[in-house]
Design an enzyme around this catalytic site. Structure first.
Site, PDB file in Angstrom:
ATOM      1  N   HIS A  78       0.814  -1.223   0.000  1.00 33.83           N
ATOM      2  CA  HIS A  78       0.000   0.000   0.000  1.00 33.83           C
ATOM      3  C   HIS A  78       0.839   1.261   0.000  1.00 33.83           C
ATOM      4  CE1 HIS A  78      -3.268  -2.831   0.649  1.00 33.83           C
ATOM      5  NE2 HIS A  78      -3.952  -1.917  -0.026  1.00 33.83           N
ATOM      6  N   GLU A 111     -11.241 -10.806  -4.415  1.00 34.47           N
ATOM      7  CA  GLU A 111      -9.798 -10.703  -4.170  1.00 34.47           C
ATOM      8  C   GLU A 111      -9.254 -11.886  -3.370  1.00 34.47           C
ATOM      9  OE1 GLU A 111      -8.968  -6.928  -2.332  1.00 34.47           O
ATOM     10  OE2 GLU A 111     -10.736  -7.010  -1.066  1.00 34.47           O
ATOM     11  N   ASP A 135      -4.681  -8.307  -4.223  1.00 33.66           N
ATOM     12  CA  ASP A 135      -4.843  -9.364  -3.228  1.00 33.66           C
ATOM     13  C   ASP A 135      -5.092 -10.708  -3.878  1.00 33.66           C
ATOM     14  OD1 ASP A 135      -4.416  -8.260  -0.667  1.00 33.66           O
ATOM     15  OD2 ASP A 135      -6.231  -7.064  -0.922  1.00 33.66           O
ATOM     16  N   CYS A 181      -9.960  -3.275 -10.294  1.00 33.71           N
ATOM     17  CA  CYS A 181      -9.485  -2.063  -9.617  1.00 33.71           C
ATOM     18  C   CYS A 181      -8.109  -2.266  -8.988  1.00 33.71           C
ATOM     19  CB  CYS A 181     -10.494  -1.580  -8.580  1.00 33.71           C
ATOM     20  SG  CYS A 181     -10.728  -2.752  -7.248  1.00 33.71           S
TER      21      CYS A 181
HETATM   22  C1  PEP Z   1      -6.715  -5.103  -4.560  1.00 34.49           C
HETATM   23  O1  PEP Z   1      -6.511  -5.934  -3.670  1.00 34.49           O
HETATM   24  O2  PEP Z   1      -6.442  -5.309  -5.766  1.00 34.49           O
HETATM   25  C2  PEP Z   1      -7.327  -3.801  -4.232  1.00 34.49           C
HETATM   26  C3  PEP Z   1      -7.691  -2.971  -5.164  1.00 34.49           C
HETATM   27  O3  PEP Z   1      -7.420  -3.480  -2.921  1.00 34.49           O
HETATM   28  P1  PEP Z   1      -6.166  -3.007  -2.045  1.00 34.49           P
HETATM   29  O4  PEP Z   1      -5.006  -2.802  -2.972  1.00 34.49           O
HETATM   30  O5  PEP Z   1      -6.553  -1.757  -1.351  1.00 34.49           O
HETATM   31  O6  PEP Z   1      -5.972  -4.154  -1.133  1.00 34.49           O
HETATM   32 MG    MG Z   2      -7.372  -5.641  -1.751  1.00 32.25          MG
END
Ligand code: PEP
Ligand code: MG
Length: 600
Positions: A218, A465, A489, A536
């Site tokens: 992140h 995910e 994920d 996403c």
């Molecule tokens: C993902 O897991 O692809 C996602 C968009 O959520 P995050 O990156 O916030 O875990």
């Molecule tokens: Mg995620």
């Protein structure tokens, strides 16, 4: 002497600037810039802490003096004496004053920075006894940091103005001849929490490097959203680079060059200008609809962390927000001296700002996803849990605290009265979690009805995910209006690779056939049932995958605003009729990556 450090490329482009080291300390320390008028207050805070620690040590010394040798060995008195000396050392106080006055660092940041400077001097000492005094200095500084807790000023909303290293600069200009005050700054750290990154998002850095982290950690994601060159997983960078060193960050290659020679500087200056030219060419596409050569309309949406990010999303030509990571409203609040969690009103206003910022376009708000590498405050969660990525994270966290979750749901439902909101739930895997979640959404509506509060209709979506979710799509599609594939994920959990761990980053493979199969099946099943589906995760903004995802039938991509134009360029050049059979052949390949990088 010039040397290079290698890591993982995170955000493209070249940055050239002076190093600002953010060192980790055992105490969680906030890093932010103060306003010039706050300099004196910050210096006073350090002085106050130093005096308080001096008193503390004096009292300890006095009580030790009263004890006999069996209770308090002679070494203890000597140690306290050393601590007093280190506390009063001018190298510490002068250095701290320099970082506060000349760099406008907050007091804690200045203190830990100076600790690092002196610690390195200790490390270089021949004498073992003196070398070991480093640990004493760390203890003294930690005592001071403890004393300073709760006395921090409110974060400065506007950082000091500095130049960014920029291609528009004079072509023959040698940036290393800049004086240090005006030179662009690049951030070098061992590790940064996503909350720290969010603070830096408002600031002036031209690039950043961390020792740890994977490409979809992140911290890397927030860096990418800042659209500045970045390298993570550079292992020892923060030990090798010194404060104020000149550094080149090559965000395309994942290389950090320290103390570059004039020839290297000229080469990278050229590369930097080429990159900037390419970007400015892409801006022509901003208002062009994203339609393929064979007339397929493609939705390019933005991922955001804060309501203010909608500005950049609209500017980049996004047609909505596909992922608002709402957890960023909940993180890093301790450092800002805010209540631990935002209440319903604060959240409602934030969601409403996002909706209004998108000027009538839809906003997908994902309910809180803390845990794993996104602890609420500092590094606590990572330390508290055995295996945080597999622990109480995202919807699991929300269902474990229904009152907190209901507060968020009410705030989102109320904001939906001001524009189109899609409510997205992260990390679902079980039918029972789906049932509980939907029951709580109903309960939130009932609570608002009871209050006579105004709220709007929302579309309900689930993130795919976890492989278990991708393998039970029918259950999901029975209950939800749309699905959003979180590839970050999905890859982590399919391949059993911690996305934030640079030691296994080479195995984090978005093109692994198992991952592609889960993504392809999710898209196909949603299309069969006429339900909306989007990607996403970081894959959506990576142009390497645009043609493949189009060929698999995807028509909705959500990514950082800075990636939208490059992806749009791929969309405009694509013919989905031709891509569909090719995409099926990629799915069948043993090593699909080779096919993805093959020339068209
Ligand atoms: C993902 O897991 O692809 C996602 C968009 O959520 P995050 O990156 O916030 O875990
Ligand atoms: Mg995620």
């Amino acid at each position: 002497m010039t040397f290079a450090v290698h890591g993982l490329p995170v955000a493209r482009g070249i940055a050239i600037g002076r190093a600002v080291l953010v060192v980790s300390s055992r105490i969680d320390v906030a890093h932010y810039f103060i306003k010039p008028e706050q300099v004196e207050t910050e210096i006073q805070r350090v002085r106050g802490a130093r005096n308080a620690v001096a008193d503390e040590l004096t009292k300890l010394q006095a009580s030790v003096a009263l004890m006999g040798p069996s209770e308090a060995p002679h070494e203890l008195a000597a140690l306290l004496e050393v601590h007093q000396m280190l506390l009063q050392d001018e190298a510490l106080s002068d250095g701290v004053k320099h970082w506060i006055t000349d760099r406008l660092y907050n007091a804690e940041w200045a203190l830990t920075t100076q600790l690092e400077v002196i610690a390195r001097q200790f490390d270089e000492m021949e004498d073992e006894y003196l070398r070991e005094r480093k640990a004493d200095l760390e203890q003294v500084v930690e005592r001071m940091l403890h004393r300073m807790k709760g006395t921090a000023a409110v974060l400065a909303p506007t950082p000091p103005k500095r130049k960014r290293a920029h291609a528009d600069d004079d072509e023959h200009h040698d940036p290393t001849t800049d004086d240090s005050v005006d030179a662009p700054l690049v951030l070098i750290a061992h590790d940064l929490s996503p909350a720290d990154m969010l603070q830096f998002k408002k600031s002036v850095f031209a690039g950043f490097v961390t020792d740890v982290g994977g490409r979809t950690s992140h911290t890397a994601i927030v860096a990418r959203s800042m659209d500045i060159p970045a390298v993570v997983g550079a292992r020892t960078a923060s030990q090798l680079v010194r404060q104020d060193d000149w550094v080149i960050i090559d965000g395309d290659a994942g290389v950090v060059i320290v103390d570059p020679s004039p020839i290297i500087l000229a080469e990278y200056g050229f590369k930097q200008r080429q990159g900037e030219l390419e970007r400015s060419r892409l801006t022509r596409l901003r208002h062009k609809p994203a339609v393929t050569l064979d007339g397929e309309r493609v939705e390019l949406l933005a991922n955001i962390e804060m309501p203010e990010d909608t500005l950049g999303a609209v500017k980049a030509g996004a047609v909505g927000v596909g992922l608002f990571r709402s957890e960023f409203l909940f993180m890093g609040r301790e450092a800002q001296q805010l209540a631990r969690l935002p209440d319903e009103e604060e959240q409602y206003l934030a969601y409403r700002r996002a909706v209004e910022g998108m000027q009538g376009m839809p906003v997908t708000i994902r309910t809180i996803d803390v845990g794993a590498d996104k602890p609420l405050d500092g590094k606590a969660a990572r330390q508290e849990h055995l295996n945080p990525a597999l622990g109480l994270r995202a919807i699991r966290w929300s269902l474990a605290d229904p009152a907190m979750f209901l507060t968020q749901l009410r705030a989102i439902l109320r904001a939906a009265a001001h524009g189109e909101i899609h409510l997205l739930i992260p990390m679902l895997a079980h039918a029972s979690e789906i049932r509980q979640t939907l029951a709580l959404v109903d309960e939130a509506r009932a609570q608002l009805d009871q209050r006579g509060a105004v709220y709007g209709v929302v579309k309900l979506g689930a993130m795919i995910e976890i492989p278990a979710a991708a393998l039970t799509l029918r259950t999901f599609l029975k209950h939800f209006d749309f699905l959003s594939i979180g590839t970050n994920d999905l890859i982590q959990y399919t391949l059993a690779i911690d996305r934030a761990d640079e030691a296994v980053a080479h195995l984090y493979d978005p093109a692994h056939p198992a991952v592609l199969r889960l993504v392809a099946d999710t898209i196909a099943e949603c299309r069969r049932q006429g339900k909306g589906v989007s990607v996403c995760g970081e894959m959506a903004g990576d142009v390497t995958f645009t043609r493949l995802l189009l060929g698999l039938g995807l028509r909705s991509f959500s990514m950082h605003p800075s990636q939208i134009l490059a992806v749009k360029q791929e969309v405009l050049r694509a013919d989905t009729g031709k891509l569909a059979p090719w995409a099926q052949s990629v799915l069948e390949a043993e090593e699909p990556a080779a096919l993805l990088s093959a020339p068209r």
